[in-house]
Design a protein around this motif. Structure first.
Motif, PDB file in Angstrom:
ATOM      1  N   ALA A  61       7.437  45.598  34.455  1.00 27.46           N
ATOM      2  CA  ALA A  61       8.367  46.503  34.319  1.00 27.46           C
ATOM      3  C   ALA A  61       8.830  47.180  33.090  1.00 27.46           C
ATOM      4  O   ALA A  61       8.863  46.306  32.391  1.00 27.46           O
ATOM      5  CB  ALA A  61       9.290  46.100  35.310  1.00 27.46           C
ATOM      6  N   LYS A  65      10.018  53.391  33.962  1.00 24.20           N
ATOM      7  CA  LYS A  65      10.832  53.217  34.698  1.00 24.20           C
ATOM      8  C   LYS A  65      11.082  54.204  35.917  1.00 24.20           C
ATOM      9  O   LYS A  65      11.763  53.496  36.814  1.00 24.20           O
ATOM     10  CB  LYS A  65      12.289  53.277  33.701  1.00 24.20           C
ATOM     11  CG  LYS A  65      12.117  51.930  32.497  1.00 24.20           C
ATOM     12  CD  LYS A  65      13.471  52.326  31.654  1.00 24.20           C
ATOM     13  CE  LYS A  65      13.639  51.310  30.593  1.00 24.20           C
ATOM     14  NZ  LYS A  65      13.630  50.054  31.150  1.00 24.20           N
ATOM     15  N   GLY A  84      10.106  50.776  37.324  1.00 24.30           N
ATOM     16  CA  GLY A  84      11.652  50.223  37.088  1.00 24.30           C
ATOM     17  C   GLY A  84      11.621  49.641  35.820  1.00 24.30           C
ATOM     18  O   GLY A  84      10.847  49.683  34.781  1.00 24.30           O
ATOM     19  N   THR A  85      12.929  48.952  35.491  1.00 20.89           N
ATOM     20  CA  THR A  85      13.934  48.673  36.496  1.00 20.89           C
ATOM     21  C   THR A  85      14.884  50.107  36.801  1.00 20.89           C
ATOM     22  O   THR A  85      14.960  50.936  36.010  1.00 20.89           O
ATOM     23  CB  THR A  85      15.039  47.676  35.858  1.00 20.89           C
ATOM     24  OG1 THR A  85      14.207  46.601  35.473  1.00 20.89           O
ATOM     25  CG2 THR A  85      15.997  47.627  36.784  1.00 20.89           C
ATOM     26  N   THR A  87      18.037  51.485  39.124  1.00 23.17           N
ATOM     27  CA  THR A  87      19.489  51.475  39.426  1.00 23.17           C
ATOM     28  C   THR A  87      19.964  52.558  40.451  1.00 23.17           C
ATOM     29  O   THR A  87      19.181  53.337  40.390  1.00 23.17           O
ATOM     30  CB  THR A  87      20.498  51.432  38.102  1.00 23.17           C
ATOM     31  OG1 THR A  87      20.238  52.638  37.448  1.00 23.17           O
ATOM     32  CG2 THR A  87      20.206  50.452  37.221  1.00 23.17           C
ATOM     33  N   PHE A 114      18.454  49.481  30.756  1.00 19.88           N
ATOM     34  CA  PHE A 114      18.071  50.150  32.243  1.00 19.88           C
ATOM     35  C   PHE A 114      18.418  51.771  32.276  1.00 19.88           C
ATOM     36  O   PHE A 114      18.943  52.253  33.054  1.00 19.88           O
ATOM     37  CB  PHE A 114      18.843  49.524  33.342  1.00 19.88           C
ATOM     38  CG  PHE A 114      18.592  48.209  33.631  1.00 19.88           C
ATOM     39  CD1 PHE A 114      17.621  47.593  33.068  1.00 19.88           C
ATOM     40  CD2 PHE A 114      19.561  47.477  34.545  1.00 19.88           C
ATOM     41  CE1 PHE A 114      17.291  45.987  33.273  1.00 19.88           C
ATOM     42  CE2 PHE A 114      19.293  46.176  34.858  1.00 19.88           C
ATOM     43  CZ  PHE A 114      18.230  45.473  34.508  1.00 19.88           C
ATOM     44  N   ASN A 139      11.048  47.281  40.554  1.00 18.65           N
ATOM     45  CA  ASN A 139      11.900  46.322  40.028  1.00 18.65           C
ATOM     46  C   ASN A 139      13.380  46.909  40.017  1.00 18.65           C
ATOM     47  O   ASN A 139      13.624  48.186  39.853  1.00 18.65           O
ATOM     48  CB  ASN A 139      11.329  46.052  38.585  1.00 18.65           C
ATOM     49  CG  ASN A 139      12.290  45.000  38.052  1.00 18.65           C
ATOM     50  OD1 ASN A 139      13.227  45.257  37.562  1.00 18.65           O
ATOM     51  ND2 ASN A 139      11.869  44.107  37.383  1.00 18.65           N
ATOM     52  N   GLY A 141      17.775  46.775  39.830  1.00 18.00           N
ATOM     53  CA  GLY A 141      18.861  46.288  39.117  1.00 18.00           C
ATOM     54  C   GLY A 141      20.191  46.934  39.519  1.00 18.00           C
ATOM     55  O   GLY A 141      20.258  47.476  40.422  1.00 18.00           O
ATOM     56  N   TYR A 155      22.221  45.991  44.164  1.00 14.32           N
ATOM     57  CA  TYR A 155      20.924  45.447  44.575  1.00 14.32           C
ATOM     58  C   TYR A 155      20.644  45.866  46.003  1.00 14.32           C
ATOM     59  O   TYR A 155      19.353  46.283  46.395  1.00 14.32           O
ATOM     60  CB  TYR A 155      20.837  44.127  44.429  1.00 14.32           C
ATOM     61  CG  TYR A 155      20.619  43.718  42.920  1.00 14.32           C
ATOM     62  CD1 TYR A 155      19.525  43.692  42.257  1.00 14.32           C
ATOM     63  CD2 TYR A 155      21.824  43.278  42.319  1.00 14.32           C
ATOM     64  CE1 TYR A 155      19.433  43.193  41.088  1.00 14.32           C
ATOM     65  CE2 TYR A 155      21.951  43.006  40.908  1.00 14.32           C
ATOM     66  CZ  TYR A 155      20.450  42.813  40.182  1.00 14.32           C
ATOM     67  OH  TYR A 155      20.418  42.624  38.938  1.00 14.32           O
ATOM     68  N   ASN A 172      15.591  41.966  39.321  1.00 18.93           N
ATOM     69  CA  ASN A 172      15.932  41.703  37.850  1.00 18.93           C
ATOM     70  C   ASN A 172      17.268  41.379  37.443  1.00 18.93           C
ATOM     71  O   ASN A 172      18.329  42.289  37.749  1.00 18.93           O
ATOM     72  CB  ASN A 172      15.602  42.982  37.142  1.00 18.93           C
ATOM     73  CG  ASN A 172      15.483  42.847  35.537  1.00 18.93           C
ATOM     74  OD1 ASN A 172      15.914  41.620  34.886  1.00 18.93           O
ATOM     75  ND2 ASN A 172      15.111  43.838  34.817  1.00 18.93           N
ATOM     76  N   SER A 175      17.583  40.914  32.505  1.00 15.37           N
ATOM     77  CA  SER A 175      17.552  41.555  31.127  1.00 15.37           C
ATOM     78  C   SER A 175      18.681  41.392  30.353  1.00 15.37           C
ATOM     79  O   SER A 175      19.940  41.084  30.627  1.00 15.37           O
ATOM     80  CB  SER A 175      17.506  43.087  31.587  1.00 15.37           C
ATOM     81  OG  SER A 175      17.887  43.695  30.160  1.00 15.37           O
ATOM     82  N   ASN A 246      11.528  37.316  31.150  1.00 16.13           N
ATOM     83  CA  ASN A 246      11.920  38.708  30.829  1.00 16.13           C
ATOM     84  C   ASN A 246      11.710  38.537  29.094  1.00 16.13           C
ATOM     85  O   ASN A 246      11.174  37.323  28.687  1.00 16.13           O
ATOM     86  CB  ASN A 246      13.338  39.164  31.167  1.00 16.13           C
ATOM     87  CG  ASN A 246      13.684  40.481  31.175  1.00 16.13           C
ATOM     88  OD1 ASN A 246      13.246  41.078  30.344  1.00 16.13           O
ATOM     89  ND2 ASN A 246      14.100  40.783  32.504  1.00 16.13           N
TER      90      ASN A 246
END
Length: 352
Positions: A61, A65, A84-85, A87, A114, A139, A141, A155, A172, A175, A246
């Motif tokens: 990931a 993104k 991803g990550t 959101t 992110f 992924n 976050g 999440y 995740n 990070s 990570n």
């Protein structure tokens, strides 16, 4: 072809080169020219998490993104691509500059934070992708302005939105570029968050008529006690898999770099030893029913085999692609194939 393009890309700042490289790859894919970038490896089917991967080498990931280049990336020969990550809401990430190459160390420091267009944009992109030739991980976050006490809501929102589209989902919590995120790896916080997500995963499986595996991605900076605690929680909650690791906040091995003081996560060759040690430690503490993905510092086929010998069923690349280009994918698959076909040679020695 990448060997020709690399000097030009390395004259640009790292984030600009990142974006331009993705655009060029997309153009090559649409023009049918991606065979010039990478030779697709022969299949090496690998089973994990109840899935069969065409080969065990994936993309980590962070490169894509927003899921805008899934088909182009799969065409490079990856057995799976993780996007991803992502959101719940769009966010710009941290101020620029926020990505730095350390070529003398074959490493990158990033503090992107992110940056992404939000889960709705990713869903639209994934829905348009043909997804031929490999599997897709997504992924997830939390937004940076969401307090940890409310993180589970972020999440859960992402889990519900991407569940119908993903072959597997990665949580995740590791990070270093979202303030406080790694605190979610503390034993009680981890148990609370992953327990909530596991309950939601089972309910979503019933609702959609299929169970999508859920993996957890951990940091390389965990102490031995932290690894013990995380393994205990993840085993108790019966997660489907673990990704180790990570990026790291350590600067061991790059002390002489002019970028050593830059904040962010370090990836690439200096991460190999540390990430592999955490992988090996976690593998010995998890039941065999929980497969692992090894990531961090893979710049050669031998590195991929080292991860495999340390307990990884699958591996992922990212920074290695910056320095080696797409040919790294084929090299890693073939190295893992040779190991599978010649087990009598024994395990690869541990990383020093």
């Amino acid at each position: 072809m990448y060997g020709l393009a690399r000097p030009f890309l390395f004259h640009l700042d790292a984030e600009t080169a990142h974006g331009l490289g993705l655009q060029a790859m997309e153009v090559a894919y649409r023009a049918g020219l991606n065979p010039l970038l990478s030779r697709r490896p022969a299949p090496l089917p690998t089973k994990a998490f109840g899935l069969t991967f065409p080969n065990p080498v994936g993309l980590a990931a962070g490169l894509d993104k927003n899921g805008e280049h899934i088909d182009a990336l799969l065409s490079l020969g990856f057995g799976f691509v993780e996007v991803g990550t992502v959101t719940p809401r769009p966010q710009a990430g941290n101020p620029k500059p926020r990505m730095f190459r350390l070529p003398e160390h074959e490493a990158v420091i990033n503090r992107l934070g992110f940056n992404n267009g939000g889960v709705d944009a990713l869903v639209r992109n994934v829905e348009k992708a043909q997804r031929k030739g490999g599997l897709l991980g997504i992924n997830i976050g939390k937004n940076k302005d969401t307090p940890n006490d409310s993180a589970e809501n972020d999440y859960l929102h992402c889990l519900e939105r991407v569940y119908p589209l993903a072959d597997y989902i990665t949580v995740n919590i590791s990070s270093p570029n979202t303030a406080g995120l790694r605190e979610l790896q503390e034993e009680q916080a981890l148990r609370r968050l992953i327990g909530t997500l596991r309950d939601a995963q089972e309910k979503l499986g019933t609702r959609h008529g299929r169970r999508v595996p859920m993996l957890v991605k951990i940091a390389p900076d965990l102490s031995d006690n932290d690894v013990e605690a995380a393994a205990r929680v993840l085993a108790d909650l019966q997660v489907d898999g673990v990704i180790a690791t990570n990026t790291t906040i350590s600067r061991t091995g790059v002390e002489a770099s002019p970028f050593v003081a830059e904040q962010g996560g370090l990836s690439g060759r200096p991460l190999m030893s540390q990430a592999t040690a955490v992988l090996r430690m976690m593998r010995t503490r998890l039941p065999e029913s929980i497969p692992m993905i090894g990531v961090g510092g893979i710049l050669s086929g031998a590195d991929a085999v080292t991860k495999q010998a340390a307990g990884a069923t699958l591996v992922q690349c990212y920074t290695g692609l910056v320095y080696r280009g797409p040919a790294l994918v084929h090299e890693c698959v073939e190295a893992m194939r040779r190991r599978k076909e010649a087990p009598s040679r024994g395990p690869v020695p541990p990383v020093a």
